[in-house]
Design a protein around this motif. Structure first.
Motif, mmCIF file in Angstrom:
data_model
loop_
_atom_site.group_PDB
_atom_site.id
_atom_site.type_symbol
_atom_site.label_atom_id
_atom_site.label_comp_id
_atom_site.label_asym_id
_atom_site.label_seq_id
_atom_site.Cartn_x
_atom_site.Cartn_y
_atom_site.Cartn_z
ATOM 1 N N GLU A 167 5.861 -5.695 -9.070
ATOM 2 C CA GLU A 167 5.348 -4.362 -8.753
ATOM 3 C C GLU A 167 5.518 -4.052 -7.270
ATOM 4 O OE1 GLU A 167 1.187 -1.815 -9.203
ATOM 5 O OE2 GLU A 167 1.307 -3.917 -9.813
ATOM 6 N N ASN A 168 5.275 -5.012 -6.405
ATOM 7 C CA ASN A 168 5.393 -4.814 -4.949
ATOM 8 C C ASN A 168 6.616 -5.512 -4.365
ATOM 9 O OD1 ASN A 168 2.854 -3.423 -4.829
ATOM 10 N ND2 ASN A 168 1.837 -5.410 -4.988
ATOM 11 N N THR A 169 7.491 -5.992 -5.259
ATOM 12 C CA THR A 169 8.693 -6.732 -4.821
ATOM 13 C C THR A 169 8.316 -7.822 -3.800
ATOM 14 O OG1 THR A 169 9.186 -5.181 -3.050
ATOM 15 C CG2 THR A 169 10.176 -4.734 -5.183
ATOM 16 N N ASP A 170 7.364 -8.662 -4.210
ATOM 17 C CA ASP A 170 6.857 -9.696 -3.320
ATOM 18 C C ASP A 170 6.359 -10.867 -4.162
ATOM 19 O OD1 ASP A 170 6.165 -10.981 -1.042
ATOM 20 O OD2 ASP A 170 4.573 -9.602 -0.416
ATOM 21 N N TYR A 171 5.713 -11.830 -3.478
ATOM 22 C CA TYR A 171 5.105 -12.983 -4.146
ATOM 23 C C TYR A 171 3.615 -12.975 -3.835
ATOM 24 C CZ TYR A 171 9.817 -14.870 -4.765
ATOM 25 O OH TYR A 171 11.124 -15.041 -5.130
ATOM 26 N N THR A 172 2.821 -13.513 -4.789
ATOM 27 C CA THR A 172 1.378 -13.599 -4.606
ATOM 28 C C THR A 172 0.959 -15.059 -4.634
ATOM 29 O OG1 THR A 172 1.030 -13.345 -6.986
ATOM 30 C CG2 THR A 172 0.938 -11.348 -5.638
ATOM 31 N N MET A 173 0.057 -15.424 -3.667
ATOM 32 C CA MET A 173 -0.470 -16.778 -3.602
ATOM 33 C C MET A 173 -1.476 -16.978 -4.725
ATOM 34 S SD MET A 173 0.124 -19.285 -1.528
ATOM 35 C CE MET A 173 -0.133 -20.743 -2.489
ATOM 36 N N GLU A 174 -1.410 -18.129 -5.388
ATOM 37 C CA GLU A 174 -2.269 -18.360 -6.551
ATOM 38 C C GLU A 174 -3.232 -19.527 -6.347
ATOM 39 O OE1 GLU A 174 -1.670 -18.267 -11.387
ATOM 40 O OE2 GLU A 174 -0.158 -19.266 -10.162
ATOM 41 N N HIS A 175 -2.755 -20.683 -5.864
ATOM 42 C CA HIS A 175 -3.635 -21.841 -5.803
ATOM 43 C C HIS A 175 -3.084 -22.849 -4.788
ATOM 44 C CE1 HIS A 175 -6.271 -25.100 -7.031
ATOM 45 N NE2 HIS A 175 -5.211 -25.885 -7.194
ATOM 46 N N LYS B 210 2.339 -6.100 6.349
ATOM 47 C CA LYS B 210 1.933 -5.882 4.956
ATOM 48 C C LYS B 210 0.594 -5.162 4.867
ATOM 49 C CE LYS B 210 1.150 -8.279 0.608
ATOM 50 N NZ LYS B 210 1.103 -9.588 -0.076
ATOM 51 N N LEU B 211 -0.368 -5.563 5.722
ATOM 52 C CA LEU B 211 -1.665 -4.891 5.710
ATOM 53 C C LEU B 211 -1.546 -3.432 6.123
ATOM 54 C CD1 LEU B 211 -3.926 -7.657 7.282
ATOM 55 C CD2 LEU B 211 -3.701 -7.034 4.869
ATOM 56 N N LEU B 212 -0.654 -3.122 7.075
ATOM 57 C CA LEU B 212 -0.462 -1.741 7.486
ATOM 58 C C LEU B 212 0.122 -0.906 6.353
ATOM 59 C CD1 LEU B 212 -0.539 0.322 9.794
ATOM 60 C CD2 LEU B 212 1.762 -0.431 10.424
ATOM 61 N N GLU B 213 1.058 -1.457 5.639
ATOM 62 C CA GLU B 213 1.635 -0.729 4.506
ATOM 63 C C GLU B 213 0.579 -0.478 3.424
ATOM 64 O OE1 GLU B 213 4.913 -2.987 3.185
ATOM 65 O OE2 GLU B 213 6.197 -2.505 4.917
ATOM 66 N N GLU B 214 -0.233 -1.493 3.159
ATOM 67 C CA GLU B 214 -1.280 -1.314 2.152
ATOM 68 C C GLU B 214 -2.285 -0.257 2.589
ATOM 69 O OE1 GLU B 214 -2.996 -5.098 1.526
ATOM 70 O OE2 GLU B 214 -1.280 -5.922 0.419
ATOM 71 N N GLU B 215 -2.633 -0.240 3.875
ATOM 72 C CA GLU B 215 -3.586 0.758 4.362
ATOM 73 C C GLU B 215 -3.004 2.162 4.260
ATOM 74 O OE1 GLU B 215 -7.199 2.097 5.869
ATOM 75 O OE2 GLU B 215 -6.597 0.133 5.094
ATOM 76 N N GLU B 216 -1.743 2.319 4.591
ATOM 77 C CA GLU B 216 -1.109 3.640 4.477
ATOM 78 C C GLU B 216 -1.088 4.113 3.020
ATOM 79 O OE1 GLU B 216 2.713 3.324 6.214
ATOM 80 O OE2 GLU B 216 1.994 3.336 8.289
ATOM 81 N N LYS B 217 -0.800 3.232 2.136
ATOM 82 C CA LYS B 217 -0.797 3.617 0.710
ATOM 83 C C LYS B 217 -2.189 4.018 0.249
ATOM 84 C CE LYS B 217 3.107 0.723 -0.710
ATOM 85 N NZ LYS B 217 3.522 -0.431 -1.562
ATOM 86 N N ARG B 218 -3.218 3.303 0.707
ATOM 87 C CA ARG B 218 -4.580 3.624 0.307
ATOM 88 C C ARG B 218 -4.991 4.998 0.835
ATOM 89 N NH1 ARG B 218 -9.384 3.448 2.429
ATOM 90 N NH2 ARG B 218 -8.582 2.585 4.390
ATOM 91 N N VAL B 219 -4.680 5.281 2.109
ATOM 92 C CA VAL B 219 -5.047 6.583 2.697
ATOM 93 C C VAL B 219 -4.317 7.706 1.977
ATOM 94 C CG1 VAL B 219 -4.889 7.987 4.774
ATOM 95 C CG2 VAL B 219 -5.647 5.607 4.931
ATOM 96 N N GLN B 220 -3.048 7.518 1.667
ATOM 97 C CA GLN B 220 -2.281 8.555 0.981
ATOM 98 C C GLN B 220 -2.838 8.821 -0.415
ATOM 99 O OE1 GLN B 220 0.026 10.310 2.381
ATOM 100 N NE2 GLN B 220 0.678 11.499 0.578
ATOM 101 N N LYS B 221 -3.257 7.774 -1.068
ATOM 102 C CA LYS B 221 -3.817 7.953 -2.414
ATOM 103 C C LYS B 221 -5.147 8.699 -2.377
ATOM 104 C CE LYS B 221 -4.767 5.373 -6.637
ATOM 105 N NZ LYS B 221 -4.808 4.031 -7.287
ATOM 106 N N GLU B 222 -6.004 8.352 -1.384
ATOM 107 C CA GLU B 222 -7.277 9.057 -1.262
ATOM 108 C C GLU B 222 -7.064 10.532 -0.944
ATOM 109 O OE1 GLU B 222 -9.484 7.053 1.692
ATOM 110 O OE2 GLU B 222 -9.944 5.282 0.443
ATOM 111 N N ARG B 223 -6.104 10.844 -0.129
ATOM 112 C CA ARG B 223 -5.838 12.237 0.220
ATOM 113 C C ARG B 223 -5.356 13.019 -0.997
ATOM 114 N NH1 ARG B 223 -1.799 14.239 5.104
ATOM 115 N NH2 ARG B 223 -2.013 16.490 4.702
ATOM 116 N N GLU B 224 -4.514 12.428 -1.754
ATOM 117 C CA GLU B 224 -4.032 13.122 -2.960
ATOM 118 C C GLU B 224 -5.163 13.365 -3.941
ATOM 119 O OE1 GLU B 224 -0.922 10.755 -4.507
ATOM 120 O OE2 GLU B 224 0.539 11.295 -2.936
ATOM 121 N N ASP B 225 -6.090 12.415 -4.056
ATOM 122 C CA ASP B 225 -7.220 12.601 -4.975
ATOM 123 C C ASP B 225 -8.132 13.730 -4.488
ATOM 124 O OD1 ASP B 225 -6.229 10.546 -6.481
ATOM 125 O OD2 ASP B 225 -7.545 9.008 -5.588
#
Length: 312
Positions: A94-102, A112-127
């Protein structure tokens, strides 16, 4: 002779592929693959850092009951390079990445955190804009103001670049180079002047020391005795002959006339000499040498005086 690498194999006419037995392999079976760590991580057991790009011999398996848009998700097992603890992570299509599991924690990644924050702000604005038309107007006004500020800043940068474009950097560099050369020349002249002054002072000091040493010198050495071989270094024969003539010139005197001789000899109260030749010869020897007579002329006069004596 048959080929070693055969591409086409022979199938008999009565071949039935359905009669070939199939292997019943488990769906969650694992494969050994060679991979590199997809991100920086730190082991939870020993605290060892594992950097991105570290190579491992990992085991790969398919995650059961997890798919994304029909794409399977894979899980990888690796071991810590220090304590051999097991670490697992899986793919995130989904994010073209890997997730740490154990087994480890992913290191901090600001991007990565900056990209996630930008996506969150954009989603809240659209809502918010979806159900509130006034919010849409406010957002548009803010966007227009922000755009105007950006354009003003851009125009200022353009004006600054135009002002700097008229500056002749070559002339500035040339002037700077000339000033540096002038400064170096002045420093060189000052150094030469200082060295000349120091040399002059040193020379004066040396002369003073030499004069003091001459005043305090030892007594004079005694005269050297002539060496027997000094005659070898004397002047040649012609020079010695000339020197001999000059020495004889001091012994030759021009003879006086008879009148002067008689006047000088007949003084009152004196008797005339018995024989004139010996006395005249002695008088000639005792008389002083005239200063202007040469040696040759004196020798000639000496010969004439002898002849006159013999005639008498």
């Amino acid at each position: 002779m048959s080929e070693r690498k055969v591409l086409n194999k022979y199938y008999p006419p009565d071949f039935d592929p359905s009669k070939i037995p199939k292997l019943k392999l488990p769906k969650d079976r694992q494969y050994v693959v060679r991979l590199m760590a997809p991100f920086n991580m730190r082991c939870k057991t020993c605290g060892e850092y594992i950097y991105k790009g570290k190579k491992f011999n990992a085991r790969k398996e398919t995650v059961q009951n997890e798919v994304y848009l029909g794409l399977p998700i894979f899980r990888f097992y690796i071991k810590c390079t220090r304590c051999l603890a097991e670490i697992t992570f899986k793919t995130d299509p989904e994010n073209t990445d890997y997730t740490m599991e154990h087994g480890a924690t992913r290191n901090f990644q600001a991007e990565k955190l900056l990209e996630e924050e930008e996506k969150r702000v954009q989603k809240e604005r659209e809502d918010e804009e979806l159900n509130n038309p006034m919010k849409v107007l406010e957002n548009r006004t803010k966007d227009s103001k922000l755009e105007m500020e950006v354009l003003e800043n851009l125009q200022e940068l353009k004006d600054l670049n135009q002002r700097q474009a008229h500056v002749d950097f070559e002339a500035m560099l040339r002037q700077h180079r000339l000033s540096e050369e002038e400064l170096q020349r002045r420093q060189r002249e000052e150094d030469e002047r200082e060295t000349a002054v120091l040399l002059e002072e040193a020379q004066k000091q040396r002369l003073l020391e030499d004069s003091d040493s001459e005043d305090e010198a030892a007594p004079a050495r005694p005269a050297l005795r002539p060496q027997p071989t000094a005659i070898l270094h004397e002047a040649p024969k012609a020079k010695r002959k000339a020197e001999g003539r000059s020495q004889l010139s001091g012994l030759v005197v021009v003879k006086k006339t008879k009148a002067e001789g008689k006047g000088a000899g007949t003084r009152p109260g004196q008797a005339p000499p018995a024989s004139g030749a010996p006395e005249s010869r002695e008088a000639a020897d005792q008389s002083p040498q005239p200063p202007g007579a040469s040696s040759l002329s004196q020798l000639g006069a000496y010969g004439d005086s002898e002849d006159s004596d013999n005639n008498i």
